[in-house]
Scaffold this motif. Structure first.
Motif, PDB file in Angstrom:
ATOM      1  N   LEU A 113      63.669  15.114   2.488  1.00  0.00           N
ATOM      2  CA  LEU A 113      64.926  15.737   2.048  1.00  0.00           C
ATOM      3  C   LEU A 113      64.831  16.203   0.600  1.00  0.00           C
ATOM      4  O   LEU A 113      65.222  17.333   0.276  1.00  0.00           O
ATOM      5  N   LEU A 114      64.313  15.357  -0.282  1.00  0.00           N
ATOM      6  CA  LEU A 114      64.197  15.739  -1.689  1.00  0.00           C
ATOM      7  C   LEU A 114      63.215  16.893  -1.867  1.00  0.00           C
ATOM      8  O   LEU A 114      63.430  17.763  -2.705  1.00  0.00           O
ATOM      9  N   GLN A 115      62.151  16.904  -1.068  1.00  0.00           N
ATOM     10  CA  GLN A 115      61.199  18.002  -1.137  1.00  0.00           C
ATOM     11  C   GLN A 115      61.836  19.327  -0.728  1.00  0.00           C
ATOM     12  O   GLN A 115      61.672  20.345  -1.406  1.00  0.00           O
ATOM     13  N   GLU A 116      62.558  19.300   0.383  1.00  0.00           N
ATOM     14  CA  GLU A 116      63.089  20.533   0.954  1.00  0.00           C
ATOM     15  C   GLU A 116      64.319  21.058   0.227  1.00  0.00           C
ATOM     16  O   GLU A 116      64.498  22.268   0.100  1.00  0.00           O
ATOM     17  N   ARG A 117      65.168  20.169  -0.244  1.00  0.00           N
ATOM     18  CA  ARG A 117      66.438  20.600  -0.835  1.00  0.00           C
ATOM     19  C   ARG A 117      66.403  20.673  -2.357  1.00  0.00           C
ATOM     20  O   ARG A 117      67.138  21.466  -2.955  1.00  0.00           O
ATOM     21  N   LEU A 118      65.593  19.839  -2.985  1.00  0.00           N
ATOM     22  CA  LEU A 118      65.549  19.817  -4.454  1.00  0.00           C
ATOM     23  C   LEU A 118      64.187  20.216  -5.000  1.00  0.00           C
ATOM     24  O   LEU A 118      64.001  20.229  -6.219  1.00  0.00           O
ATOM     25  N   TRP A 119      63.223  20.528  -4.115  1.00  0.00           N
ATOM     26  CA  TRP A 119      61.864  20.879  -4.530  1.00  0.00           C
ATOM     27  C   TRP A 119      61.281  19.800  -5.438  1.00  0.00           C
ATOM     28  O   TRP A 119      60.603  20.081  -6.428  1.00  0.00           O
ATOM     29  N   TYR A 120      61.551  18.567  -5.093  1.00  0.00           N
ATOM     30  CA  TYR A 120      61.116  17.443  -5.921  1.00  0.00           C
ATOM     31  C   TYR A 120      60.301  16.459  -5.092  1.00  0.00           C
ATOM     32  O   TYR A 120      60.730  16.035  -4.017  1.00  0.00           O
ATOM     33  N   LEU A 122      58.919  12.714  -5.104  1.00  0.00           N
ATOM     34  CA  LEU A 122      59.176  11.443  -5.768  1.00  0.00           C
ATOM     35  C   LEU A 122      57.922  10.960  -6.483  1.00  0.00           C
ATOM     36  O   LEU A 122      56.860  10.839  -5.881  1.00  0.00           O
ATOM     37  N   LEU A 123      58.037  10.697  -7.781  1.00  0.00           N
ATOM     38  CA  LEU A 123      56.921  10.241  -8.594  1.00  0.00           C
ATOM     39  C   LEU A 123      57.195   8.841  -9.133  1.00  0.00           C
ATOM     40  O   LEU A 123      58.289   8.558  -9.628  1.00  0.00           O
ATOM     41  N   TYR A 124      56.184   8.017  -9.054  1.00  0.00           N
ATOM     42  CA  TYR A 124      56.311   6.637  -9.532  1.00  0.00           C
ATOM     43  C   TYR A 124      56.729   6.601 -11.002  1.00  0.00           C
ATOM     44  O   TYR A 124      57.630   5.858 -11.391  1.00  0.00           O
ATOM     45  N   ILE A 183      73.377  11.703  -0.229  1.00  0.00           N
ATOM     46  CA  ILE A 183      72.138  11.396  -0.947  1.00  0.00           C
ATOM     47  C   ILE A 183      71.879  12.407  -2.055  1.00  0.00           C
ATOM     48  O   ILE A 183      71.510  12.048  -3.181  1.00  0.00           O
ATOM     49  N   LEU A 184      72.082  13.689  -1.763  1.00  0.00           N
ATOM     50  CA  LEU A 184      71.806  14.737  -2.755  1.00  0.00           C
ATOM     51  C   LEU A 184      72.744  14.641  -3.951  1.00  0.00           C
ATOM     52  O   LEU A 184      72.360  15.002  -5.075  1.00  0.00           O
ATOM     53  N   LYS A 185      73.941  14.141  -3.733  1.00  0.00           N
ATOM     54  CA  LYS A 185      74.874  13.980  -4.847  1.00  0.00           C
ATOM     55  C   LYS A 185      74.314  13.001  -5.877  1.00  0.00           C
ATOM     56  O   LYS A 185      74.516  13.172  -7.080  1.00  0.00           O
ATOM     57  N   VAL A 186      73.605  11.995  -5.413  1.00  0.00           N
ATOM     58  CA  VAL A 186      72.970  11.022  -6.308  1.00  0.00           C
ATOM     59  C   VAL A 186      71.751  11.636  -7.004  1.00  0.00           C
ATOM     60  O   VAL A 186      71.570  11.504  -8.215  1.00  0.00           O
ATOM     61  N   TRP A 187      70.912  12.331  -6.235  1.00  0.00           N
ATOM     62  CA  TRP A 187      69.613  12.772  -6.734  1.00  0.00           C
ATOM     63  C   TRP A 187      69.634  14.100  -7.451  1.00  0.00           C
ATOM     64  O   TRP A 187      68.752  14.384  -8.276  1.00  0.00           O
ATOM     65  N   GLU A 188      70.618  14.961  -7.202  1.00  0.00           N
ATOM     66  CA  GLU A 188      70.681  16.239  -7.919  1.00  0.00           C
ATOM     67  C   GLU A 188      70.810  16.007  -9.421  1.00  0.00           C
ATOM     68  O   GLU A 188      70.124  16.646 -10.221  1.00  0.00           O
ATOM     69  N   PHE A 190      69.947  13.339 -11.094  1.00  0.00           N
ATOM     70  CA  PHE A 190      68.723  12.726 -11.594  1.00  0.00           C
ATOM     71  C   PHE A 190      67.639  13.785 -11.808  1.00  0.00           C
ATOM     72  O   PHE A 190      66.976  13.805 -12.854  1.00  0.00           O
ATOM     73  N   VAL A 191      67.457  14.661 -10.832  1.00  0.00           N
ATOM     74  CA  VAL A 191      66.396  15.666 -10.916  1.00  0.00           C
ATOM     75  C   VAL A 191      66.693  16.683 -12.014  1.00  0.00           C
ATOM     76  O   VAL A 191      65.790  17.130 -12.734  1.00  0.00           O
ATOM     77  N   MET A 192      67.960  17.056 -12.181  1.00  0.00           N
ATOM     78  CA  MET A 192      68.316  17.993 -13.250  1.00  0.00           C
ATOM     79  C   MET A 192      68.011  17.393 -14.617  1.00  0.00           C
ATOM     80  O   MET A 192      67.464  18.066 -15.506  1.00  0.00           O
ATOM     81  N   LYS A 193      68.356  16.122 -14.800  1.00  0.00           N
ATOM     82  CA  LYS A 193      68.082  15.463 -16.073  1.00  0.00           C
ATOM     83  C   LYS A 193      66.579  15.349 -16.285  1.00  0.00           C
ATOM     84  O   LYS A 193      66.072  15.556 -17.398  1.00  0.00           O
ATOM     85  N   LEU A 194      65.863  15.057 -15.224  1.00  0.00           N
ATOM     86  CA  LEU A 194      64.414  14.944 -15.305  1.00  0.00           C
ATOM     87  C   LEU A 194      63.778  16.283 -15.674  1.00  0.00           C
ATOM     88  O   LEU A 194      62.849  16.347 -16.478  1.00  0.00           O
ATOM     89  N   SER A 195      64.288  17.373 -15.104  1.00  0.00           N
ATOM     90  CA  SER A 195      63.762  18.709 -15.408  1.00  0.00           C
ATOM     91  C   SER A 195      63.921  19.045 -16.877  1.00  0.00           C
ATOM     92  O   SER A 195      63.023  19.617 -17.506  1.00  0.00           O
TER      93      SER A 195
END
Length: 264
Positions: A113-120, A122-124, A183-188, A190-195
């Motif tokens: 899901l994270l790969q397909e929807r957020l192009w992310y 998961l990295l340790y 799930i995406l509401k939680v991870w979007e 996170f990924v934006m901040k990470l970017s």
């Protein structure tokens, strides 16, 4: 059939991405009440949709996902090489064992899901500093996961999922829109901040590259290669170290005013 679960000596390891359980509830005895899914009409309606829950991936420090086998109900997953995969850093304070591999754990479908929807991917290195090593059961982010953590105790509280009629939280997020949105509401965020963090890291590395080149030209020494800079910019090196290197290289060279100094 999964191993039997006794209340006192087994526990669930929850998915890092969705905070869901590691076992298919249609195939286990729900040990708090000694009931099965047949005792919960709402969950029973969706029993054939829970197969994805026992398909886990492990993400070790090298970030190469591993397909995990059966969860043994005591904190470890089986691996094909007869080793075990242990969620880490949930056991960071315990000594590592030779017959175990360590890393993050999540459902294969949640990873997808994270790969397909957020192009992310998961990295340790992105996640483990955010997990609470003081809590040796913690394999999730500091988030309520849109209500999912209300059902987390030693084992997933299926009784309350049934009462709240929230079986959708246990459905495959790659095919169920509501669970995907949760799930995406939680991870979007996170990924934006990470970017943004990675963008700043890349700026530090670019500054380091230019400053290092100017400094090395004076000293006649070899400056950092492009591969070394790319490696640093992908967060394999802690941001604090990259920042220190960039700052010191900047101060050690005569950099013109068109190059921004790393922030203090």
């Amino acid at each position: 059939m999964f191993p039997s679960r006794q209340v006192c000596d087994t526990w669930d390891v929850y998915c890092l991405i969705c905070a869901g359980p590691p076992l298919n509830p249609a195939l286990i005895t729900i040990c708090e009440t000694r009931q099965t899914i047949n005792d919960f009409p709402h969950l029973k309606e969706h029993a054939i949709e829970f197969d994805w829950l026992d398909k886990y991936l492990g993400v070790p420090e090298n970030n190469a996902p591993l397909e995990l086998g059966l969860y043994d109900t005591q904190g470890d997953f089986e691996l094909p090489n007869k080793k075990l995969f242990c969620p880490y850093p949930s056991y960071m304070q315990a000594p590592k064992e030779d017959h175990k591999q360590y890393g993050l754990t999540c459902h294969a479908k949640c990873y997808q899901l994270l790969q397909e929807r957020l192009w992310y991917n998961l990295l340790y290195q992105d996640v483990w500093p955010l997990l609470d090593a003081a809590n040796d059961d913690n394999t999730c982010l500091d988030s309520e996961y849109e209500g999912m953590t209300e059902y987390q105790e030693q084992h997933m509280l299926y009784k309350y999922i049934e009462e709240d009629r929230n079986a959708l939280m246990l459905l495959d997020p790659t095919s169920n829109k509501q669970n995907a949105q949760r799930i995406l509401k939680v991870w979007e965020a996170f990924v934006m901040k990470l970017s943004e963090t990675r963008r700043r890291l890349l700026c530090f590395c670019c500054t380091f590259k230019r400053a290092s080149k100017l400094a090395s030209e004076k000293a006649g020494s070899k400056h950092a290669t492009q591969d070394e800079l790319v490696w640093a910019s992908t967060a394999a090196m802690p941001a604090s170290i990259v920042r220190l290197i960039a700052t010191r290289a900047y101060l050690a060279s005569d950099v013109d005013n068109s190059v921004d100094a790393p922030p203090a």
